[in-house]
Design a protein around this motif. Structure first.
Motif, short mmCIF file in Angstrom:
data_model
loop_
_atom_site.label_atom_id
_atom_site.label_comp_id
_atom_site.label_asym_id
_atom_site.label_seq_id
_atom_site.Cartn_x
_atom_site.Cartn_y
_atom_site.Cartn_z
N ILE A 143 2.34 0.40 -115.22
CA ILE A 143 1.02 1.03 -115.05
C ILE A 143 1.06 2.07 -113.93
O ILE A 143 0.52 3.18 -114.06
CB ILE A 143 -0.04 -0.05 -114.78
CG1 ILE A 143 -0.24 -0.91 -116.04
CG2 ILE A 143 -1.36 0.59 -114.36
CD1 ILE A 143 -1.11 -2.11 -115.81
N ASP A 144 1.70 1.72 -112.81
CA ASP A 144 1.85 2.68 -111.71
C ASP A 144 2.60 3.92 -112.16
O ASP A 144 2.20 5.06 -111.85
CB ASP A 144 2.58 2.03 -110.53
CG ASP A 144 1.66 1.15 -109.70
OD1 ASP A 144 0.44 1.21 -109.92
OD2 ASP A 144 2.16 0.40 -108.85
N GLY A 202 0.42 6.07 -114.59
CA GLY A 202 -0.67 6.75 -113.91
C GLY A 202 -0.18 7.89 -113.03
O GLY A 202 -0.71 9.02 -113.08
N ILE A 253 1.29 10.79 -115.19
CA ILE A 253 0.26 11.66 -115.78
C ILE A 253 -0.30 12.62 -114.73
O ILE A 253 -0.51 13.81 -115.01
CB ILE A 253 -0.85 10.79 -116.40
CG1 ILE A 253 -0.33 10.03 -117.62
CG2 ILE A 253 -2.06 11.64 -116.77
CD1 ILE A 253 -1.32 9.06 -118.20
N ALA A 254 -0.52 12.11 -113.53
CA ALA A 254 -1.02 12.98 -112.46
C ALA A 254 -0.02 14.09 -112.14
O ALA A 254 -0.41 15.25 -111.91
CB ALA A 254 -1.32 12.16 -111.21
N ALA A 293 -3.58 11.27 -105.68
CA ALA A 293 -3.39 10.58 -106.95
C ALA A 293 -2.59 9.29 -106.77
O ALA A 293 -2.92 8.25 -107.35
CB ALA A 293 -2.69 11.50 -107.95
N VAL A 311 -4.08 5.55 -107.64
CA VAL A 311 -3.45 4.66 -108.61
C VAL A 311 -3.05 3.34 -107.96
O VAL A 311 -3.26 2.26 -108.52
CB VAL A 311 -2.23 5.36 -109.25
CG1 VAL A 311 -1.43 4.37 -110.10
CG2 VAL A 311 -2.68 6.53 -110.10
N GLU A 343 -4.42 -0.38 -108.82
CA GLU A 343 -3.49 -1.44 -109.21
C GLU A 343 -3.58 -2.64 -108.29
O GLU A 343 -3.62 -3.79 -108.74
CB GLU A 343 -2.07 -0.87 -109.22
CG GLU A 343 -0.98 -1.91 -109.36
CD GLU A 343 -0.35 -2.22 -108.01
OE1 GLU A 343 -0.28 -3.42 -107.67
OE2 GLU A 343 0.05 -1.29 -107.31
#
Length: 383
Positions: free
Chosen positions: A228-229, A232, A235-236, A289, A293, A297
């Motif tokens: 997940i980290d 995220g 994408i940033a 960002a 994130v 999390e």
């Protein structure tokens, strides 16, 4: 006989005259020194056998991660050897596919990266000399010293080749051990239980099951949180136009396996690349960002993904990571927290079983809490 009794009684009277705080401090210090000496000796042995230690740790983590897959195949009447082989091939396919995907998506960026980094370093140099009380000559001297230090610390070709060969051997050992652990985990665990007495076997079963479930939950939860980290932050980085966003996301994913410290280091690398390639504004946006994130999390996703029995206090995590780094370097930082979590839950399970036995009616066997032991269907690899 009488002299020995008098001497023993004299010692008892001497201890009784000591303040209770001093007696507690003496006993506690002695126990702490013995435990610390044992841990130190084990750590030194593990450091001397570093390739084998790392291979065994990696095998256990991968077995805990892939155990549900192998169990699912066996429940569908797949032979144990074939289930272990299919699980191993699935792992290799995912790893090779990820490496090929990262290379294909980032190979074209390397040609433009040198030019972008050169321009970004020039902008960064101008920003540092204008914002900080540093002259261009001082900055150039510090840069020269840093480059010289990195070159001097780089291994020579012979050492590098030996390290590569050692890593390849360790990887092959991990694959072989993982296959046999997924295939023969139940007989191995039953053999271990067979070496214990009838009285301690239920406690050993419960403690082993608690440790294995903790390791599996920690490994799977850490993989999910790290993914997940990485997604995220990746994408940033793509939105901000930072080069090599996918490799930086992979670094973030790997850093997620070292709690607190790993995420900070991986985020710092992303900020530095954004600073060098795009300038201070982009670097600040990347930092924002990364912080957003990681806060999402840490405060929302981790409590939902990680089970309560796996979560440790941040102070314990920091102490464990620091101690692991000092004793075993990067490898020690990776394994320190799961070892701490497993040991804590094993000791907690033993304590609960002993309390349950102490409160059981006299003459009747204690009814231990219902737990799936490592020999059950979901307890251990290969079961």
């Amino acid at each position: 006989m009488g002299e020995a009794t008098d001497r023993s009684g004299g010692r008892d009277r001497f201890l009784d005259r000591l303040p209770w705080l001093l007696r507690w401090a003496v006993v506690g210090s002695a126990c702490l020194l013995i435990v610390a000496a044992g841990v130190y000796v084990l750590a030194r042995i593990a450091a001397l056998l570093a390739p084998l230690t790392i291979a065994l740790a990696a095998t256990l983590f991968l077995a805990a991660l892939l155990d549900p897959v192998a169990n699912w195949l066996r429940r569908h009447r797949t032979p144990p050897a074939l289930a272990a082989l299919a699980t191993l091939l699935l792992l290799l396919g995912l790893l090779v596919g990820a490496i090929v995907l990262v290379w294909r998506l980032t190979a074209d960026q390397f040609s433009d990266l040198a030019k972008q980094l050169d321009q970004g370093l020039t902008r960064t140099r101008d920003f540092l000399t204008s914002a900080l009380p540093i002259s261009p000559g001082q900055l150039d001297e510090w840069t020269r010293r840093a480059v010289s230090g990195l070159r001097s610390s780089a291994p020579d070709p012979v050492t590098g080749a030996a390290t590569v060969a050692e890593a390849a051997g360790a990887l092959l050992l991990v694959l072989v051990l993982l296959f046999f652990l997924l295939k023969d985990g139940r007989p191995m665990w039953h053999w271990v239980l067979g070496r214990t007495s009838d009285r301690s076997r239920p406690m050993a079963t419960h403690a082993g099951g608690a440790g294995w479930r903790t390791l599996g939950a920690y490994t799977r939860g850490t993989v999910m949180i790290a993914a997940i980290d990485a997604i995220g932050i990746g994408i940033a980085l793509v939105i901000l136009g930072v080069p090599l966003a996918l490799p930086l996301a992979v670094i973030t994913f790997l850093g997620g396996f070292v709690p607190i410290i790993g995420a900070t280091v991986a985020g710092s690398v992303a900020v530095l690349v954004g600073l060098a390639a795009k300038g201070p504004t982009t670097a600040l946006l990347v930092a924002a960002a990364v912080i957003a994130v990681q806060q999402l999390e840490g405060n929302l996703l981790e409590p939902l993904i990680m089970k309560r029995q796996v979560r440790l206090h941040p102070v314990v995590v920091l102490v464990a990571v620091t101690a692991g780094t000092l004793l075993g370097g990067i490898a020690g930082a990776f394994v320190s927290v799961p070892i701490t979590a497993v040991v804590y839950n094993v000791l907690r399970t033993i304590s609960e079983d002993r309390r349950a036995g102490a409160h059981a009616p006299t003459g009747a066997p204690a009814d231990p809490p219902s737990r799936s032991g490592p020999g059950d269907a979901t307890g251990v690899a290969g079961s």
